[in-house]
Scaffold this active site. Structure first.
Site, PDB file in Angstrom:
ATOM      1  N   LEU A 130      -4.455  69.054  16.479  1.00  0.00           N
ATOM      2  CA  LEU A 130      -5.794  68.400  16.784  1.00  0.00           C
ATOM      3  C   LEU A 130      -5.767  67.103  15.688  1.00  0.00           C
ATOM      4  CD1 LEU A 130      -8.063  71.593  16.728  1.00  0.00           C
ATOM      5  CD2 LEU A 130      -7.493  70.244  18.622  1.00  0.00           C
ATOM      6  N   ASP A 131      -6.655  66.321  15.855  1.00  0.00           N
ATOM      7  CA  ASP A 131      -7.042  65.242  15.024  1.00  0.00           C
ATOM      8  C   ASP A 131      -7.511  65.857  13.603  1.00  0.00           C
ATOM      9  OD1 ASP A 131      -6.225  63.364  16.826  1.00  0.00           O
ATOM     10  OD2 ASP A 131      -8.394  62.510  16.995  1.00  0.00           O
ATOM     11  N   MET A 132      -7.226  65.146  12.693  1.00  0.00           N
ATOM     12  CA  MET A 132      -7.430  65.605  11.240  1.00  0.00           C
ATOM     13  C   MET A 132      -9.008  65.939  11.416  1.00  0.00           C
ATOM     14  SD  MET A 132      -7.109  63.844   7.520  1.00  0.00           S
ATOM     15  CE  MET A 132      -8.318  62.582   7.776  1.00  0.00           C
ATOM     16  N   THR A 154     -10.981  66.475  13.659  1.00  0.00           N
ATOM     17  CA  THR A 154     -11.429  67.503  14.865  1.00  0.00           C
ATOM     18  C   THR A 154     -11.366  69.175  14.282  1.00  0.00           C
ATOM     19  OG1 THR A 154     -10.816  65.892  16.660  1.00  0.00           O
ATOM     20  CG2 THR A 154     -11.280  67.999  17.206  1.00  0.00           C
TER      21      THR A 154
END
Length: 215
Positions: A60-62, A64
């Site tokens: 996951l994106d940092m 998110t």
């Protein structure tokens, strides 16, 4: 360049068994180590402190938050990775966006590619981009726009963030793709991976996990 300052506190484990681990990742915690020792603290390193056999399956994106899956063997990692790559995992996200999409339900179909001079940004690229589809459904309205349920049909980097920005409805708090008003409307990125359905690698049973929205 902002300093990496990941949130502290215990990991929130959603599920553990002999093959896989699921956590509810906090926003601003990297999924895997970044460049340099100052970015070694991340979701996989914290999970491995409790479960040394844990292996990365997806990211996951940092910024998110939400459901993040790890495997506990090479065989389970391969099994789970194939599910993610082949679209066998059903993922849904909740996002608060600027403005209200019209129609209220639909699909965003815009090819995406890396924006090399401006990394880590991605861009819509109709000539060289990879096919990318995101389904959205409006759940409610709020002061700045709407809350959406998002179902990505592909798994491109920054897909949800860029797709919504591209149709004029950036996610609140998005420090990469949102305009100033949308960025300032929230203290964090309002994007959360809240439901996930996949097959258990050994039993082949369908498992569904959920993590409540923290914003």
């Amino acid at each position: 360049m902002s300093v990496y300052a990941p949130p502290q506190g215990k990991l929130a484990y959603i599920h553990t068994d002999a093959d896989l681990i699921v956590i509810d990742k906090q926003a601003e915690l990297l999924s895997v180590p970044g460049r340099g020792p100052q970015k070694a603290d991340c979701a996989i390193s914290r999970v491995q402190a409790d479960y040394p056999d844990a292996l990365t399956v997806h990211r996951l994106d940092m910024s998110t938050s939400g459901l993040l899956v790890f495997a506990r063997s090479k065989a389970a990692q391969r099994h789970l990775a194939i599910q993610f790559e082949k679209g066998g995992v059903e993922k849904t996200y909740i996002a608060d966006v600027w403005g209200s999409p019209d129609p209220v339900t639909g699909q965003i179909d815009l090819p995406l590619a890396q924006d090399w001079p401006n990394r880590p940004r991605q861009k819509v690229d109709t000539e060289n981009g990879k096919p990318s589809q995101t389904q959205y459904e409006t759940l409610a309205s709020h002061a700045n726009g709407a809350r959406l349920r998002l179902t990505p049909r592909t798994g491109r980097t920054h897909q949800l963030r860029l797709h919504l920005s591209a149709i004029g409805h950036p996610i609140l708090g998005d420090d990469i793709y949102a305009h100033t008003a949308a960025l300032g409307a929230a203290t964090r990125l309002h994007l959360h991976a809240n439901r996930l359905t996949l097959r258990q690698p050994t039993t082949q049973d369908w498992l569904t996990f959920a993590a409540s929205v923290p914003f």
